[in-house]
Write a protein that holds these residues in place. Structure first.
Motif, PDB file in Angstrom:
ATOM      1  N   SER A   8     113.503  89.315  31.371  1.00  0.00           N
ATOM      2  CA  SER A   8     113.027  90.545  30.253  1.00  0.00           C
ATOM      3  C   SER A   8     111.924  89.746  30.612  1.00  0.00           C
ATOM      4  CB  SER A   8     113.464  90.596  29.291  1.00  0.00           C
ATOM      5  OG  SER A   8     113.941  88.809  28.685  1.00  0.00           O
ATOM      6  N   THR A   9     110.667  88.563  31.251  1.00  0.00           N
ATOM      7  CA  THR A   9     109.876  88.429  30.928  1.00  0.00           C
ATOM      8  C   THR A   9     109.137  88.148  32.353  1.00  0.00           C
ATOM      9  OG1 THR A   9     110.533  86.295  30.702  1.00  0.00           O
ATOM     10  CG2 THR A   9     110.217  87.797  28.860  1.00  0.00           C
ATOM     11  N   ALA A  38     106.483  85.757  38.200  1.00  0.00           N
ATOM     12  CA  ALA A  38     108.071  84.946  39.060  1.00  0.00           C
ATOM     13  C   ALA A  38     108.037  83.757  38.386  1.00  0.00           C
ATOM     14  CB  ALA A  38     107.896  85.154  40.217  1.00  0.00           C
ATOM     15  N   SER A  39     109.647  83.299  38.013  1.00  0.00           N
ATOM     16  CA  SER A  39     109.865  82.314  37.774  1.00  0.00           C
ATOM     17  C   SER A  39     110.973  81.932  38.929  1.00  0.00           C
ATOM     18  CB  SER A  39     110.991  82.301  36.308  1.00  0.00           C
ATOM     19  OG  SER A  39     109.571  82.250  35.145  1.00  0.00           O
ATOM     20  N   VAL A  40     110.889  80.314  38.336  1.00  0.00           N
ATOM     21  CA  VAL A  40     111.652  79.613  40.046  1.00  0.00           C
ATOM     22  C   VAL A  40     112.702  79.045  39.224  1.00  0.00           C
ATOM     23  CG1 VAL A  40     111.348  78.117  41.415  1.00  0.00           C
ATOM     24  CG2 VAL A  40     109.737  79.740  41.311  1.00  0.00           C
ATOM     25  N   SER A  52     105.320  81.826  36.026  1.00  0.00           N
ATOM     26  CA  SER A  52     104.894  81.411  34.845  1.00  0.00           C
ATOM     27  C   SER A  52     106.070  80.124  34.316  1.00  0.00           C
ATOM     28  CB  SER A  52     105.836  82.628  34.337  1.00  0.00           C
ATOM     29  OG  SER A  52     107.153  82.935  34.467  1.00  0.00           O
ATOM     30  N   GLN A  53     106.984  80.176  35.472  1.00  0.00           N
ATOM     31  CA  GLN A  53     107.975  78.732  34.859  1.00  0.00           C
ATOM     32  C   GLN A  53     108.380  78.313  36.016  1.00  0.00           C
ATOM     33  OE1 GLN A  53     110.964  79.118  32.814  1.00  0.00           O
ATOM     34  NE2 GLN A  53     110.751  77.404  31.237  1.00  0.00           N
ATOM     35  N   GLN A  71     101.451  91.556  30.978  1.00  0.00           N
ATOM     36  CA  GLN A  71     100.003  90.892  29.992  1.00  0.00           C
ATOM     37  C   GLN A  71      98.841  91.871  30.702  1.00  0.00           C
ATOM     38  OE1 GLN A  71     100.858  88.870  28.222  1.00  0.00           O
ATOM     39  NE2 GLN A  71     103.024  88.808  29.484  1.00  0.00           N
ATOM     40  N   GLY A  72      98.875  93.085  31.300  1.00  0.00           N
ATOM     41  CA  GLY A  72      97.514  94.041  31.564  1.00  0.00           C
ATOM     42  C   GLY A  72      97.148  93.604  32.508  1.00  0.00           C
TER      43      GLY A  72
END
Length: 507
Positions: free
Chosen positions: A318-319, A263-265, A297-298, A256-257
């Motif tokens: 991928s995100t 990270a996701s958990v 992020s989640q 996002q610049g």
């Protein structure tokens, strides 16, 4: 029988167990089918060479010593199929025909493709089962067991896989222990032989010698890491991965610049979803990530189901820069996390000899030479993260780290090792954490809503959030950002929108 004698005299307990299990599969197949109904697919490679000698031993033991007297083993009674190809290495062809001559193999030589050749062969002969030298790390091994019917669309026959659970190390242990001949290409650094168009010597075996004009290679049995068996196969080029590597280049990290990696958990466990067990690791892991400058992020909880794990991991890799997953790791039927991660990346689980050695040190005699489900790791994408404080290395599959923690104390230990490894080969890039300022107020949500929205527009570079710890408790407002001065300016602007004393600093 010289093969059986060599194994019995060996001190290798693991090899003895592998041999015993393979012989059992062979004898079971020979009990189910007559000699006329079975065949053996031989291609001159190391795996089929091992299978040839296992079949010789298995047939000998199946028939018994008395029926194999008077030269009964001079010929090999099982029909042997060889698919000859113009793209095969000359050494493979030579070894195949020499072997056929040495052991009395009556080769059915097929010049067409595998499927067409089998269709013709099975139409002309009463073959119901074919012995294959397939191992679980092979591309064709997906979904196969020791006895597996042929795939839909293929002529019907039973695939018999006596060495399905053998590793690269097991194959060479058998060849060297039994002193059987093998194709000369393996002494030239080839570790997995396909066609002349897609196979080169394994670079892991290259001998650096500046005094010689051409490269030299150590023999295949000296490859220390069986996971690199297929490193000598030429792969088709694939599009480059656009996500950055969080191992290096900290100045460019973050999506996002901005400069914050994300990270996701993921927690795996039906017991969490049913409310039987409260998840304490997820919140703790989120706090640890934020303390080293990462944005979470989640956080998700999924069922003990391979497809559920695979779908969640596939969406997150991928995100996010990194994905951390825990739960569902172990020997039980519900421990499917590794299989889910493998499916997310489109690879299969394969025996990892190095990881199994670690497990053997911990589990001891309970870790037999049988197929150890805990030592099956996603093939080709797994890296073991070693730390002397951990009895077993952590598992990293590209940008996924699999944690084995079940308590906060275990998580603290694994996390400490991860952050220490960052200085060398670890997956974490430690960033400067965001600066935070917390306020509380007893104003109502309605009173605060509009001025707080304006503050967000005035300071778009800051993360401004609010929450209540209880329905009637104070409203907590948080302001996070990279610079302390910027946060102080936002705090001053917030206080000016309300009467004096409306907010109190709780930092």
């Amino acid at each position: 029988m010289e093969i059986d004698k060599a194994i019995r005299e060996s001190d290798d307990k693991r090899l003895k167990t592998k041999y015993k299990n393979a012989i059992y599969v062979i004898q079971r197949a020979l009990a189910l089918y007559s000699i006329e109904e079975v065949a053996f697919s031989f291609n001159g490679g190391k795996d089929s060479t091992v299978l040839l000698h296992l079949l010789r031993a298995g047939y000998h033991l199946h028939k018994g010593e008395q029926s194999c007297s008077n030269g009964g083993l001079a010929t090999f009674p099982i029909r042997t199929i060889y698919f000859e190809s113009s793209s095969a290495f000359p050494e493979i062809n030579s070894f195949t025909y020499d072997t056929a001559s040495s052991y009395g193999l009556e080769l059915d030589i097929i010049h067409t493709d595998f499927k067409s050749g089998l269709e013709s062969l099975l139409k002309a002969n009463p073959i119901r089962a074919i012995f294959l030298g397939v191992r679980i790390g092979d591309p064709t091994a997906v979904g196969q067991e020791q006895f597996s019917p042929s795939s839909p669309g293929w002529p019907p026959f039973m695939r018999v896989n006596p060495i399905l659970d053998w590793s690269y190390r097991d194959v060479w242990a058998f060849i060297l222990t039994c002193k059987v001949n093998y194709c000369s290409l393996y002494d030239q650094g080839y570790t997995s032989i396909g066609s002349i168009h897609d196979t080169v010597p394994n670079s892991q075996l290259c001998i650096n010698d500046s005094s010689k004009c051409r490269e030299n290679f150590k023999p295949a049995y000296l490859l220390s890491d069986g996971r690199l068996e297929r490193a000598g196969r030429v792969k088709k080029s694939s599009p480059p991965i656009t996500r950055h590597n969080p191992l290096v280049d900290q100045d460019s990290i973050g999506s996002q610049g901005n400069c914050m990696p994300t990270a996701s958990v993921i927690a795996v466990g039906d017991e969490i979803l049913s409310g039987t067990v409260e998840d304490h690791l997820g919140p703790s892991l989120c706090r640890k990530l934020c303390l080293i400058g990462w944005s979470v992020s989640q956080i998700a909880v999924v069922r003990n189901d391979i497809d559920s794990v695979a779908e969640e991991v596939e969406q997150r890799i991928s995100t996010n820069d990194m994905v951390f997953i825990y739960g569902g790791v172990g020997p039980l039927h519900c421990d499917i996390t590794l299989a889910g991660v493998a499916k997310a990346f489109g690879v299969r689980l394969a025996p990892d000899e190095e990881f199994e050695e670690y497990l053997r040190l911990i589990i001891g005699e309970h870790c037999t030479g049988d197929r150890n489900e805990m030592a099956l790791l996603p093939e080709g994408i797994t890296e073991l993260l070693h730390h002397d404080k951990l009895p077993v290395p952590l598992i990293q599959c590209r940008n996924v780290v699999i944690l084995s923690s079940t308590t906060n104390a275990e998580l603290d230990k694994e996390w400490g090792c991860l952050t220490e490894l960052t200085n060398s080969c670890g997956p974490l890039a430690i960033m400067e954490p965001l600066v935070s300022k917390y306020f509380k107020t007893y104003l109502s949500d309605v009173q605060v809503a509009q001025p707080l929205s304006k503050l967000c527009f005035e300071f778009p570079d800051l993360n401004i959030a609010c929450y209540r710890e209880s329905r009637h408790g104070p409203l907590i407002i948080t302001i996070e950002g990279k610079e302390q001065q910027r946060i102080e300016t936002a705090a001053m602007a917030l206080s000016k929108k309300f009467h004096p004393g409306a907010f109190s600093d709780i930092n």
